[in-house]
Scaffold this motif. Structure first.
Motif, mmCIF file in Angstrom:
data_model
loop_
_atom_site.group_PDB
_atom_site.id
_atom_site.type_symbol
_atom_site.label_atom_id
_atom_site.label_comp_id
_atom_site.label_asym_id
_atom_site.label_seq_id
_atom_site.Cartn_x
_atom_site.Cartn_y
_atom_site.Cartn_z
ATOM 1 N N ALA A 1 0.668 -1.027 0.206
ATOM 2 C CA ALA A 1 0.021 -0.175 0.074
ATOM 3 C C ALA A 1 0.979 1.270 0.178
ATOM 4 O O ALA A 1 0.596 2.265 -0.694
ATOM 5 C CB ALA A 1 -0.928 0.167 1.175
ATOM 6 N N VAL A 2 1.950 1.337 0.745
ATOM 7 C CA VAL A 2 2.860 2.306 0.826
ATOM 8 C C VAL A 2 3.654 2.639 -0.381
ATOM 9 O O VAL A 2 3.910 3.724 -0.874
ATOM 10 C CB VAL A 2 3.730 2.362 2.050
ATOM 11 C CG1 VAL A 2 4.685 3.276 2.035
ATOM 12 C CG2 VAL A 2 2.936 2.527 3.509
ATOM 13 N N SER A 3 4.110 1.513 -1.041
ATOM 14 C CA SER A 3 5.212 1.701 -1.999
ATOM 15 C C SER A 3 4.284 1.681 -3.270
ATOM 16 O O SER A 3 4.990 2.129 -4.296
ATOM 17 C CB SER A 3 6.056 0.522 -2.062
ATOM 18 O OG SER A 3 5.574 -0.730 -2.212
ATOM 19 N N LEU B 1 11.920 1.430 0.744
ATOM 20 C CA LEU B 1 12.809 2.240 -0.363
ATOM 21 C C LEU B 1 13.230 1.278 -1.413
ATOM 22 O O LEU B 1 13.113 1.598 -2.572
ATOM 23 C CB LEU B 1 13.818 2.755 0.605
ATOM 24 C CG LEU B 1 14.796 4.050 -0.397
ATOM 25 C CD1 LEU B 1 13.807 4.900 -1.013
ATOM 26 C CD2 LEU B 1 15.987 4.468 0.415
ATOM 27 N N ARG B 2 13.776 0.261 -0.893
ATOM 28 C CA ARG B 2 14.239 -0.768 -2.126
ATOM 29 C C ARG B 2 13.282 -1.356 -2.988
ATOM 30 O O ARG B 2 13.354 -1.311 -4.119
ATOM 31 C CB ARG B 2 14.912 -2.025 -1.358
ATOM 32 C CG ARG B 2 16.161 -1.597 -0.564
ATOM 33 C CD ARG B 2 16.839 -3.013 0.173
ATOM 34 N NE ARG B 2 18.124 -2.695 0.338
ATOM 35 C CZ ARG B 2 18.997 -3.750 0.747
ATOM 36 N NH1 ARG B 2 18.871 -5.021 0.208
ATOM 37 N NH2 ARG B 2 20.137 -3.567 1.204
ATOM 38 N N LEU B 3 11.955 -1.509 -2.315
ATOM 39 C CA LEU B 3 10.945 -1.892 -3.218
ATOM 40 C C LEU B 3 10.598 -0.946 -4.239
ATOM 41 O O LEU B 3 10.423 -1.155 -5.413
ATOM 42 C CB LEU B 3 9.784 -1.984 -2.124
ATOM 43 C CG LEU B 3 9.554 -3.728 -1.726
ATOM 44 C CD1 LEU B 3 8.262 -3.741 -0.469
ATOM 45 C CD2 LEU B 3 9.520 -4.646 -2.545
ATOM 46 N N LYS B 4 10.508 0.307 -3.782
ATOM 47 C CA LYS B 4 10.145 1.341 -4.584
ATOM 48 C C LYS B 4 11.271 1.635 -5.719
ATOM 49 O O LYS B 4 10.728 1.726 -7.048
ATOM 50 C CB LYS B 4 9.807 2.650 -3.701
ATOM 51 C CG LYS B 4 9.319 3.860 -4.575
ATOM 52 C CD LYS B 4 8.774 4.856 -3.554
ATOM 53 C CE LYS B 4 7.931 5.949 -4.405
ATOM 54 N NZ LYS B 4 6.992 5.524 -5.356
ATOM 55 N N ALA C 1 12.160 9.648 -3.712
ATOM 56 C CA ALA C 1 11.650 8.317 -3.293
ATOM 57 C C ALA C 1 11.252 8.315 -1.863
ATOM 58 O O ALA C 1 9.865 7.892 -1.754
ATOM 59 C CB ALA C 1 12.743 7.133 -3.751
ATOM 60 N N ARG C 2 12.099 8.638 -0.788
ATOM 61 C CA ARG C 2 11.881 8.839 0.354
ATOM 62 C C ARG C 2 10.601 9.594 0.853
ATOM 63 O O ARG C 2 9.752 9.665 1.623
ATOM 64 C CB ARG C 2 13.072 9.251 1.110
ATOM 65 C CG ARG C 2 14.246 8.112 1.138
ATOM 66 C CD ARG C 2 15.422 8.623 2.406
ATOM 67 N NE ARG C 2 16.562 7.695 2.345
ATOM 68 C CZ ARG C 2 17.428 7.810 1.863
ATOM 69 N NH1 ARG C 2 17.944 9.187 1.192
ATOM 70 N NH2 ARG C 2 18.589 6.931 1.919
ATOM 71 N N LYS C 3 10.533 11.108 -0.103
ATOM 72 C CA LYS C 3 9.491 11.878 0.229
ATOM 73 C C LYS C 3 8.257 11.249 0.138
ATOM 74 O O LYS C 3 7.251 11.440 0.806
ATOM 75 C CB LYS C 3 9.807 13.203 -0.480
ATOM 76 C CG LYS C 3 8.805 14.194 -0.431
ATOM 77 C CD LYS C 3 8.960 15.318 -1.266
ATOM 78 C CE LYS C 3 8.088 16.167 -1.143
ATOM 79 N NZ LYS C 3 8.176 17.574 -2.170
ATOM 80 N N SER D 1 7.885 6.494 -11.532
ATOM 81 C CA SER D 1 9.351 6.380 -11.446
ATOM 82 C C SER D 1 9.866 7.543 -10.774
ATOM 83 O O SER D 1 9.424 8.705 -11.046
ATOM 84 C CB SER D 1 9.802 6.157 -12.792
ATOM 85 O OG SER D 1 11.296 6.141 -12.924
ATOM 86 N N THR D 2 11.026 7.197 -9.992
ATOM 87 C CA THR D 2 11.815 8.062 -9.299
ATOM 88 C C THR D 2 13.105 8.269 -10.172
ATOM 89 O O THR D 2 14.144 9.090 -9.682
ATOM 90 C CB THR D 2 12.100 7.746 -7.791
ATOM 91 O OG1 THR D 2 12.913 6.519 -7.938
ATOM 92 C CG2 THR D 2 10.785 7.608 -7.001
ATOM 93 N N ARG D 3 13.067 7.913 -11.074
ATOM 94 C CA ARG D 3 14.200 8.039 -12.231
ATOM 95 C C ARG D 3 14.426 9.288 -12.801
ATOM 96 O O ARG D 3 13.568 9.855 -13.399
ATOM 97 C CB ARG D 3 14.302 6.738 -13.077
ATOM 98 C CG ARG D 3 15.597 6.842 -14.222
ATOM 99 C CD ARG D 3 15.481 5.516 -14.810
ATOM 100 N NE ARG D 3 14.213 5.523 -15.410
ATOM 101 C CZ ARG D 3 14.126 4.371 -16.620
ATOM 102 N NH1 ARG D 3 14.827 3.289 -16.765
ATOM 103 N NH2 ARG D 3 12.819 4.264 -17.197
ATOM 104 N N ARG D 4 15.660 9.429 -13.040
ATOM 105 C CA ARG D 4 15.962 10.604 -13.992
ATOM 106 C C ARG D 4 17.328 10.770 -14.171
ATOM 107 O O ARG D 4 18.316 9.935 -13.915
ATOM 108 C CB ARG D 4 16.020 12.122 -12.903
ATOM 109 C CG ARG D 4 17.063 12.408 -12.191
ATOM 110 C CD ARG D 4 16.962 13.687 -11.284
ATOM 111 N NE ARG D 4 18.184 13.800 -10.447
ATOM 112 C CZ ARG D 4 18.183 15.049 -9.657
ATOM 113 N NH1 ARG D 4 17.359 15.741 -9.467
ATOM 114 N NH2 ARG D 4 19.354 15.036 -9.099
ATOM 115 N N VAL D 5 17.494 11.130 -15.567
ATOM 116 C CA VAL D 5 18.634 11.039 -16.107
ATOM 117 C C VAL D 5 19.545 12.431 -16.722
ATOM 118 O O VAL D 5 18.634 13.222 -16.996
ATOM 119 C CB VAL D 5 18.650 10.129 -17.720
ATOM 120 C CG1 VAL D 5 19.952 10.210 -18.421
ATOM 121 C CG2 VAL D 5 17.932 8.833 -17.244
#
Length: 214
Positions: free
Chosen positions: A15-17, A57-60, A103-105, A210-214
């Motif tokens: 639920a959280v992730s 955090l790892r899951l996300k 991601a933490r936020k 996604s929390t990814r950025r390039v």
């Protein structure tokens, strides 16, 4: 990790992730996240899986970017995050930078939502046969969560339950995800509920982004 410094059931972690419960169990089985002895919950003598804030955090990150990385690189990424717990960004490779702070936020915001839901929802003796309701009302939370999951429009739910607010609907969503019903959930038609609209809503700020950025 502050607000993340506690343990979570797989359903709460999902639920959280924003990751499906099956994916959470799959991540545990594949040891992408670990359920260490100190984080294991026991109930009635049964050992149950539990995850830490670091696991969330790892899951996300695994869902967002980790699944695209080779296993050894993903493991190294998690080690780098653990070694620098206050870092805002971590480099996954020569081209990919992970926005860990964002991601933490997002996780903390979802934990606040879950905590608020837990405080606002509960079983009250003599009310709705003991079904979880919003405190001070007779509104069954599982029913609201099921209506939303099966295609009900938010406006339609609000029309049917005037005492509800948009915030309460958000809380019903995350509470329902964190407390899934065992076995096959009944369809609304089996409970005598009809949905006028099949429109599905997309939540703003979906935690699965996604929390990814390039």
């Amino acid at each position: 990790m502050g607000a993340l410094a506690r343990t979570y059931t797989p359903a709460e972690a999902a639920a959280v992730s924003g990751i499906g419960i099956k994916a959470v169990h799959n991540a545990i089985d594949k040891r992408i996240v670990d359920t260490v002895p100190s984080a294991v919950r026991r109930a009635g003598g049964i050992v149950r899986r539990a995850l830490t804030g670091d696991d969330l955090l790892r899951l996300k990150l695994w869902y967002g970017v980790g699944a695209t990385l080779p296993a050894d690189r993903r493991r190294r990424l998690f080690e780098e995050i653990k070694a620098a717990p206050t870092a805002k960004t971590v480099r996954a490779d020569d081209l990919l930078i992970i926005d860990v702070a964002e991601a933490r936020k997002q996780l903390k915001a979802r934990i606040v939502d879950l905590d608020e839901a837990e405080a606002a929802i509960g079983r009250v003796k003599g009310v709705m046969g003991g079904e979880p309701v919003f405190r001070g009302t007779r509104i069954p939370v599982r029913m609201i969560a099921a209506m939303l999951a099966q295609g009900a429009d938010e406006a339609e739910v609000l029309e049917g339950y005037p005492k509800l607010t948009s915030r309460m609907i958000d809380l019903a969503r995350i509470w329902g995800a964190a407390h899934p019903v065992r076995g096959r959930p009944k369809k609304l038609s089996e409970q005598g509920v009809k949905i006028k609209s099949l429109k599905r809503m997309v939540l703003k700020g979906d935690p699965r982004q996604s929390t990814r950025r390039v």
